[in-house]
Design a protein around this motif. Structure first.
Motif, PDB file in Angstrom:
ATOM      1  N   ASN A   1     -12.664 -28.759  -4.599  1.00  0.00           N
ATOM      2  CA  ASN A   1     -11.329 -29.324  -4.420  1.00  0.00           C
ATOM      3  C   ASN A   1     -11.346 -30.834  -4.245  1.00  0.00           C
ATOM      4  OD1 ASN A   1     -11.197 -26.402  -3.356  1.00  0.00           O
ATOM      5  ND2 ASN A   1      -9.088 -26.961  -3.761  1.00  0.00           N
ATOM      6  N   LEU A   2     -10.340 -31.483  -4.830  1.00  0.00           N
ATOM      7  CA  LEU A   2     -10.130 -32.922  -4.662  1.00  0.00           C
ATOM      8  C   LEU A   2      -8.880 -33.206  -3.839  1.00  0.00           C
ATOM      9  CD1 LEU A   2     -10.812 -34.549  -8.146  1.00  0.00           C
ATOM     10  CD2 LEU A   2     -12.149 -34.767  -6.065  1.00  0.00           C
TER      11      LEU A   2
ATOM     12  N   HIS B   1      -0.526 -32.104   2.972  1.00  0.00           N
ATOM     13  CA  HIS B   1      -0.924 -32.970   1.870  1.00  0.00           C
ATOM     14  C   HIS B   1      -2.285 -33.582   2.161  1.00  0.00           C
ATOM     15  CE1 HIS B   1       0.345 -36.372  -1.099  1.00  0.00           C
ATOM     16  NE2 HIS B   1      -0.560 -35.570  -1.605  1.00  0.00           N
ATOM     17  N   ALA B   2      -3.253 -33.249   1.325  1.00  0.00           N
ATOM     18  CA  ALA B   2      -4.585 -33.854   1.407  1.00  0.00           C
ATOM     19  C   ALA B   2      -4.812 -34.566   0.070  1.00  0.00           C
ATOM     20  CB  ALA B   2      -5.650 -32.797   1.637  1.00  0.00           C
ATOM     21  N   LYS B   3      -4.680 -35.890   0.099  1.00  0.00           N
ATOM     22  CA  LYS B   3      -4.902 -36.682  -1.108  1.00  0.00           C
ATOM     23  C   LYS B   3      -6.399 -36.737  -1.420  1.00  0.00           C
ATOM     24  CE  LYS B   3      -0.980 -39.624  -0.070  1.00  0.00           C
ATOM     25  NZ  LYS B   3      -0.549 -40.956   0.355  1.00  0.00           N
ATOM     26  N   GLU B   4      -6.719 -37.162  -2.630  1.00  0.00           N
ATOM     27  CA  GLU B   4      -8.114 -37.311  -3.024  1.00  0.00           C
ATOM     28  C   GLU B   4      -8.824 -38.238  -2.034  1.00  0.00           C
ATOM     29  OE1 GLU B   4     -10.737 -38.653  -6.913  1.00  0.00           O
ATOM     30  OE2 GLU B   4      -8.653 -38.047  -7.194  1.00  0.00           O
ATOM     31  N   GLY B   5      -9.953 -37.781  -1.512  1.00  0.00           N
ATOM     32  CA  GLY B   5     -10.715 -38.548  -0.532  1.00  0.00           C
ATOM     33  C   GLY B   5     -10.328 -38.252   0.912  1.00  0.00           C
TER      34      GLY B   5
ATOM     35  N   VAL C   1      -7.983 -34.259   6.648  1.00  0.00           N
ATOM     36  CA  VAL C   1      -6.730 -33.520   6.811  1.00  0.00           C
ATOM     37  C   VAL C   1      -6.965 -32.047   7.133  1.00  0.00           C
ATOM     38  CG1 VAL C   1      -4.633 -32.758   5.604  1.00  0.00           C
ATOM     39  CG2 VAL C   1      -5.440 -35.120   5.343  1.00  0.00           C
ATOM     40  N   LEU C   2      -7.869 -31.398   6.394  1.00  0.00           N
ATOM     41  CA  LEU C   2      -8.049 -29.946   6.524  1.00  0.00           C
ATOM     42  C   LEU C   2      -9.155 -29.530   7.491  1.00  0.00           C
ATOM     43  CD1 LEU C   2      -7.487 -29.085   2.792  1.00  0.00           C
ATOM     44  CD2 LEU C   2      -5.893 -28.770   4.676  1.00  0.00           C
ATOM     45  N   LYS C   3      -9.991 -30.470   7.887  1.00  0.00           N
ATOM     46  CA  LYS C   3     -11.068 -30.213   8.852  1.00  0.00           C
ATOM     47  C   LYS C   3     -12.097 -29.207   8.352  1.00  0.00           C
ATOM     48  CE  LYS C   3      -8.897 -32.787  11.876  1.00  0.00           C
ATOM     49  NZ  LYS C   3      -8.754 -34.125  11.391  1.00  0.00           N
TER      50      LYS C   3
ATOM     51  N   TYR D   1       2.281 -24.543  -4.257  1.00  0.00           N
ATOM     52  CA  TYR D   1       0.908 -25.062  -4.212  1.00  0.00           C
ATOM     53  C   TYR D   1       0.663 -25.928  -5.432  1.00  0.00           C
ATOM     54  CZ  TYR D   1      -4.205 -24.938  -4.494  1.00  0.00           C
ATOM     55  OH  TYR D   1      -5.531 -25.291  -4.580  1.00  0.00           O
ATOM     56  N   ASP D   2       0.112 -27.110  -5.202  1.00  0.00           N
ATOM     57  CA  ASP D   2      -0.253 -28.030  -6.276  1.00  0.00           C
ATOM     58  C   ASP D   2      -1.619 -28.599  -5.895  1.00  0.00           C
ATOM     59  OD1 ASP D   2      -0.482 -30.069  -8.152  1.00  0.00           O
ATOM     60  OD2 ASP D   2       1.545 -30.809  -7.855  1.00  0.00           O
ATOM     61  N   GLY D   3      -2.662 -28.195  -6.613  1.00  0.00           N
ATOM     62  CA  GLY D   3      -4.003 -28.606  -6.246  1.00  0.00           C
ATOM     63  C   GLY D   3      -4.826 -29.075  -7.446  1.00  0.00           C
ATOM     64  N   VAL D   4      -5.842 -29.871  -7.144  1.00  0.00           N
ATOM     65  CA  VAL D   4      -6.741 -30.384  -8.182  1.00  0.00           C
ATOM     66  C   VAL D   4      -8.180 -30.101  -7.771  1.00  0.00           C
ATOM     67  CG1 VAL D   4      -7.530 -32.433  -9.434  1.00  0.00           C
ATOM     68  CG2 VAL D   4      -5.117 -32.224  -8.791  1.00  0.00           C
ATOM     69  N   GLN D   5      -8.966 -29.615  -8.728  1.00  0.00           N
ATOM     70  CA  GLN D   5     -10.397 -29.421  -8.534  1.00  0.00           C
ATOM     71  C   GLN D   5     -11.156 -30.226  -9.582  1.00  0.00           C
ATOM     72  OE1 GLN D   5     -10.923 -25.107  -8.743  1.00  0.00           O
ATOM     73  NE2 GLN D   5     -11.274 -25.082  -6.546  1.00  0.00           N
TER      74      GLN D   5
END
Length: 152
Positions: A36-37, A54-58, A63-65, A143-147
């Motif tokens: 995940n990114l 919201h966990a942005k790239e980097g 954010v999620l621990k 859900y909107d996610g990038v890997q």
């Protein structure tokens, strides 16, 4: 008569040029390991303002621990996702089946099917879906996610 033929030809030509032709999604595009990114989840609340994660790239770990999730899609149709804490200890694993249906990735874990619309762009895959992220029994969370593909 000639004018009509030219007009018909031009109309058909313009329609064929403007029609977006999508390549069918190929399973081999997903085979391999992905991590995940970024993530954006909007959880619908009936009587309150929507909740956003919201966990942005980097920013995934901050954010999620947890470490970014490591997902593996195998060519035999099996799937595995590993969740690790910040000390890189595995805290959860999901295993199941996966396949492509039309423009979507379908993952089946413990008999529960989740469908993600996805697009692959080089070494990144973008997922969008309506899920029950907050566990309240309704697939009303977006859900909107990038890997990114893991280089081996």
């Amino acid at each position: 008569m000639m004018k009509n033929l030219v007009l018909i030809f031009l109309t058909l030509f313009m329609l064929s040029c403007s029609t977006k032709k999508e390549e069918p999604l190929r399973e081999e595009e997903l085979i391999g390991k992905w991590t995940n990114l970024s993530l954006l989840v909007t959880m619908k609340r009936l009587e309150k303002e929507d909740s956003i994660l919201h966990a942005k790239e980097g920013e995934w770990e901050k954010v999620l621990k947890i470490k970014p999730i490591l997902s593996e899609f195998k060519d035999d149709g099996t799937f595995k996702a590993q969740y690790s804490n910040l000390d890189e200890e595995i805290i959860k694993e999901d295993e199941g089946k996966w396949f492509i249906r039309n423009d979507s990735l379908v993952i089946v874990i413990d008999g529960h099917e989740t469908t993600y619309h996805f697009t692959v762009n080089n070494d990144r895959v973008m997922y969008k879906a309506h899920l029950d992220w907050d566990g309240e029994g309704h697939k009303n969370d977006y859900y909107d996610g990038v890997q990114i593909k893991v280089k081996e």
